[in-house]
Design a protein around this motif. Structure first.
Motif, PDB file in Angstrom:
ATOM      1  N   ILE A   3       0.845  -1.192   0.000  1.00  0.00           N
ATOM      2  CA  ILE A   3       0.000   0.000   0.000  1.00  0.00           C
ATOM      3  C   ILE A   3       0.880   1.242   0.000  1.00  0.00           C
ATOM      4  O   ILE A   3       0.605   2.209  -0.688  1.00  0.00           O
ATOM      5  CB  ILE A   3      -0.948  -0.004   1.215  1.00  0.00           C
ATOM      6  CG1 ILE A   3      -1.910  -1.193   1.109  1.00  0.00           C
ATOM      7  CG2 ILE A   3      -1.707   1.302   1.303  1.00  0.00           C
ATOM      8  CD1 ILE A   3      -2.762  -1.410   2.328  1.00  0.00           C
ATOM      9  N   PHE A   4       1.939   1.195   0.768  1.00  0.00           N
ATOM     10  CA  PHE A   4       2.872   2.306   0.855  1.00  0.00           C
ATOM     11  C   PHE A   4       4.196   1.891   0.232  1.00  0.00           C
ATOM     12  O   PHE A   4       4.596   0.736   0.274  1.00  0.00           O
ATOM     13  CB  PHE A   4       3.084   2.710   2.317  1.00  0.00           C
ATOM     14  CG  PHE A   4       1.797   3.140   2.987  1.00  0.00           C
ATOM     15  CD1 PHE A   4       1.232   4.371   2.701  1.00  0.00           C
ATOM     16  CD2 PHE A   4       1.150   2.301   3.876  1.00  0.00           C
ATOM     17  CE1 PHE A   4       0.051   4.761   3.309  1.00  0.00           C
ATOM     18  CE2 PHE A   4      -0.035   2.682   4.487  1.00  0.00           C
ATOM     19  CZ  PHE A   4      -0.595   3.910   4.200  1.00  0.00           C
ATOM     20  N   ASP A   5       4.893   2.882  -0.332  1.00  0.00           N
ATOM     21  CA  ASP A   5       6.155   2.594  -1.002  1.00  0.00           C
ATOM     22  C   ASP A   5       7.222   2.050  -0.066  1.00  0.00           C
ATOM     23  O   ASP A   5       8.121   1.344  -0.504  1.00  0.00           O
ATOM     24  CB  ASP A   5       6.694   3.847  -1.694  1.00  0.00           C
ATOM     25  CG  ASP A   5       5.868   4.210  -2.919  1.00  0.00           C
ATOM     26  OD1 ASP A   5       5.166   3.325  -3.439  1.00  0.00           O
ATOM     27  OD2 ASP A   5       5.928   5.370  -3.345  1.00  0.00           O
ATOM     28  N   ASP A   6       7.137   2.383   1.228  1.00  0.00           N
ATOM     29  CA  ASP A   6       8.169   1.944   2.155  1.00  0.00           C
ATOM     30  C   ASP A   6       7.933   0.532   2.688  1.00  0.00           C
ATOM     31  O   ASP A   6       8.761   0.001   3.417  1.00  0.00           O
ATOM     32  CB  ASP A   6       8.338   2.934   3.307  1.00  0.00           C
ATOM     33  CG  ASP A   6       7.057   3.135   4.102  1.00  0.00           C
ATOM     34  OD1 ASP A   6       5.986   2.734   3.613  1.00  0.00           O
ATOM     35  OD2 ASP A   6       7.132   3.697   5.201  1.00  0.00           O
ATOM     36  N   GLU A   7       6.816  -0.094   2.305  1.00  0.00           N
ATOM     37  CA  GLU A   7       6.567  -1.467   2.735  1.00  0.00           C
ATOM     38  C   GLU A   7       7.416  -2.420   1.902  1.00  0.00           C
ATOM     39  O   GLU A   7       7.572  -2.228   0.705  1.00  0.00           O
ATOM     40  CB  GLU A   7       5.088  -1.832   2.565  1.00  0.00           C
ATOM     41  CG  GLU A   7       4.184  -1.158   3.567  1.00  0.00           C
ATOM     42  CD  GLU A   7       2.737  -1.630   3.437  1.00  0.00           C
ATOM     43  OE1 GLU A   7       2.502  -2.666   2.798  1.00  0.00           O
ATOM     44  OE2 GLU A   7       1.872  -0.946   3.983  1.00  0.00           O
TER      45      GLU A   7
END
Length: 64
Positions: A3-7
């Motif tokens: 969902i988020f780029d940092d995942e």
């Protein structure tokens, strides 16, 4: 899918020719088949491109 780029992303499994397939699920096998088909298409496209380049070079030198 993240969902988020940092995942962290789930690493895609690499297929190794000759590896034991008995531990893979039906879904894993289907995914591997799809990956291998895509790779085969990529290889065939590269081969076609190189053949075209080779044929163009041969035609150029035959003119001279």
């Amino acid at each position: 899918m993240a969902i988020f780029d940092d995942e962290p992303r789930k690493p895609t499994a690499q297929h190794v020719v000759g590896q034991d397939l008995s531990l893979l699920s039906v879904g894993d096998l289907a995914e591997r088949i799809a990956q291998l088909k895509a790779e085969l298409a990529r290889l065939e496209a590269e081969l076609k491109s190189r053949d075209a380049t080779k044929n163009a070079a041969e035609a150029l030198f035959k003119r001279g």
